[in-house]
Design an enzyme around this catalytic site. Structure first.
Site, PDB file in Angstrom:
ATOM      1  N   ASP A 298      33.839  33.656  78.953  1.00 18.77           N
ATOM      2  CA  ASP A 298      33.022  34.414  79.888  1.00 18.77           C
ATOM      3  C   ASP A 298      31.736  34.791  79.161  1.00 18.77           C
ATOM      4  OD1 ASP A 298      31.754  36.152  81.523  1.00 18.77           O
ATOM      5  OD2 ASP A 298      33.505  37.394  81.972  1.00 18.77           O
TER       6      ASP A 298
ATOM      7  N   LYS B 170      23.791  36.875  84.786  1.00 18.16           N
ATOM      8  CA  LYS B 170      22.744  37.684  84.154  1.00 18.16           C
ATOM      9  C   LYS B 170      21.500  36.854  83.796  1.00 18.16           C
ATOM     10  CE  LYS B 170      25.913  41.360  83.403  1.00 18.16           C
ATOM     11  NZ  LYS B 170      27.260  41.537  82.963  1.00 18.16           N
TER      12      LYS B 170
ATOM     13  N   TYR C 117      35.874  42.732  80.186  1.00 18.23           N
ATOM     14  CA  TYR C 117      35.479  42.847  81.590  1.00 18.23           C
ATOM     15  C   TYR C 117      35.018  41.492  82.087  1.00 18.23           C
ATOM     16  CZ  TYR C 117      33.101  44.411  85.850  1.00 18.23           C
ATOM     17  OH  TYR C 117      32.694  44.576  87.153  1.00 18.23           O
TER      18      TYR C 117
HETATM   19  C1  LIG Z   1      28.463  41.502  84.008  1.00 17.82           C
HETATM   20  C2  LIG Z   1      29.648  40.725  83.645  1.00 17.82           C
HETATM   21  C3  LIG Z   1      30.484  40.155  84.624  1.00 17.82           C
HETATM   22  C4  LIG Z   1      30.305  40.417  86.085  1.00 17.82           C
HETATM   23  O1  LIG Z   1      29.109  39.937  86.580  1.00 17.82           O
HETATM   24  P1  LIG Z   1      28.577  40.517  87.977  1.00 17.82           P
HETATM   25  O2  LIG Z   1      27.357  39.721  88.241  1.00 17.82           O
HETATM   26  O3  LIG Z   1      28.318  41.978  87.749  1.00 17.82           O
HETATM   27  O4  LIG Z   1      29.647  40.307  88.983  1.00 17.82           O
HETATM   28  C5  LIG Z   1      31.521  39.348  84.206  1.00 17.82           C
HETATM   29  N1  LIG Z   1      31.741  39.128  82.908  1.00 17.82           N
HETATM   30  C6  LIG Z   1      30.972  39.657  81.938  1.00 17.82           C
HETATM   31  C7  LIG Z   1      31.258  39.350  80.508  1.00 17.82           C
HETATM   32  C8  LIG Z   1      29.916  40.487  82.276  1.00 17.82           C
HETATM   33  O5  LIG Z   1      29.183  41.045  81.308  1.00 17.82           O
END
Ligand SMILES: *Cc1c(COP(=O)(O)O)cnc(C)c1O
Length: 432
Positions: free
Chosen positions: A242, A270, A147
């Site tokens: 990511d 985050k 994701y």
């Molecule tokens: C949470 C997350 C996202 C998306 O971040 P948002 O702030 O919710 O848009 C993208 N990549 C990873 C790995 C994530 O855990």
């Protein structure tokens, strides 16, 4: 177990549903896959959240990652208050942005230059634009179940929320966008090799969660990330880590510092924003200088580098830099994982627990979980029963088999012991 009353939350959720899709602003919060009414939060402190009915919970949602020093940490709250008194946004530069940028560059081995944005989605979207701009190629490889936010082209076989809802893709994503995305199974170097052998010349970037978190927590197997790094070099493909979830979470320098791999671009989110809307992408200087206004790749944001978010990030990362913080997270999380494992086996419930530092997932299966197929083969009905039983015993878990628990520095021995005691009862119900 004390009988908990949820009546105010039920009324609040009904009111919310009138005005917002599902009554929420992010789908997983609606608890659909676990068949419960969501609780509505009134406040949080340390490792606890409180709902509007006055129920207190030990919290492992941690806002899906940002809350690593505990809720409402006094230094983070103080930094936000201090910043807010000076104005909330200017549309002109502040010193706070340079401060957090310096902290990020010092922390993350591969990042020389960084750009702040407002969400992880935006960070990945922008990183991919940069990769396409720099290479002149269009295609992107991602892992099945990985994701990377709700970016059009990446909302193809994406984990967690999308998996939970059973919509691996989404209406509204143009077929032409989805067609730019190539999929490979996570932890399968051969599949990556074959994909690149076939499409390498058209591929701008390989985007990957170095430790998968959105199909549940799945660490990379020995040699996998190093192998990807080599393959990307061989085909001049930009390797995007990511680390929106893993950055400052599994180690201060992220997963890349644990495994000693240098990606070309890193996405963060985050933890970096201290619980405020903030994310970032950064990497090698020659790449990052291609971003406007130094270069031609356009990317902008009215609230990007927001002073409240910068202040919160600086404060939270300062707490994390203190001696022994990651060792403490590691210890607490190991004790929790061991306790949960024992509790499950004591009740005859087969589980596989994957953990990377303070991220962990209890998979309801007796098999190892090393990719998306393994994760989706888990018993999600058992998960839903366990989730509800834990909620009724005062423990908030992410409401999906395909999410990780997040342990914070505020989780102490007592909290872990209480969690394991609740889990013993919850697993007994699942096993019955
Ligand atoms: C949470 C997350 C996202 C998306 O971040 P948002 O702030 O919710 O848009 C993208 N990549 C990873 C790995 C994530 O855990």
């Amino acid at each position: 177990m004390t009988d908990r009353c949820y009546s105010k939350s039920i009324v609040a959720h009904a009111a919310a549903r009138k005005f917002m899709p599902g009554g929420v602003n992010s789908p997983v919060r609606a608890y659909k896959s676990v068949g419960r009414e969501p609780i509505t939060i009134a406040s949080a402190s340390g490792c606890h959240v409180m709902d509007i009915d006055g129920n207190q919970y030990l919290d492992y949602v941690g806002s899906y990652g940002p809350i690593i020093v505990g809720h409402a940490h006094e230094l983070v709250v103080g930094a936000i208050q201090h910043a807010a008194q000076r104005g909330t946004t200017f549309g002109m530069p502040t010193e706070l942005e340079t401060q957090l940028a310096q902290v990020v560059v010092d922390a993350v081995p591969s990042v020389e230059v960084v750009r702040f944005v407002n969400s992880g989605t935006e960070a990945v979207m922008s990183a991919i634009r940069l990769a396409r701009g720099a290479t002149g190629r269009d295609k992107v490889i991602k892992c099945i179940g990985g994701y990377h936010g709700h970016v059009d082209g990446l909302l193809v076989q994406a984990g967690s929320g999308a998996t939970t809802l059973g919509v691996p893709s989404s209406p509204g994503v143009p077929a032409t966008m989805a067609a730019q995305t190539l999929l490979v199974p996570y932890n399968d170097l051969d599949a990556a090799k074959q994909m690149l052998a076939k499409h390498g010349n058209d591929v701008a970037a390989f985007a990957i969660e170095p430790i998968a978190g959105n199909m549940g927590c799945i660490p990379p197997e020995e040699g996998y990330l190093a192998g990807l790094r080599e393959l990307c070099d061989e085909h001049s493909v930009i390797l995007i880590f990511d680390e929106v979830m893993t950055g400052f979470r599994v180690a201060y320098g992220g997963a890349q510092s644990l495994y000693g791999i240098t990606p070309d671009i890193t996405c963060m989110g985050k933890v970096v924003g201290g619980g405020l809307p903030c994310a970032a992408y950064g990497g090698r200087e020659d790449l990052m200088r291609q971003i406007a206004p130094d270069g031609p790749v356009y990317q902008a944001g009215t609230l990007s580098g927001n002073p409240l978010a910068m202040a919160a990030g600086v404060a939270q990362l300062e707490v994390l830099r203190r001696d022994g913080q990651y060792e403490k997270l590691e210890r607490t999380s190991a004790v929790l994982a061991d306790g949960l494992c024992e509790a499950a086996s004591g009740c005859g419930v087969p589980v596989t627990i994957n953990r990377a530092g303070s991220m962990l997932t209890v998979f309801f299966t007796d098999k190892p979980v090393r990719n998306y197929d393994d994760a989706t083969a888990c018993d999600t009905d058992a998960f839903a029963r366990y989730f509800g039983a834990m909620l009724d015993r005062g423990v908030t878990l992410p409401p999906s088999q395909f999410e990780a628990y997040f342990v914070s520095l505020a989780h102490d021995e007592d909290a872990i012991a209480q969690t394991v005691a609740a889990a013993r009862e919850a697993f007994a119900l699942v096993g019955a």
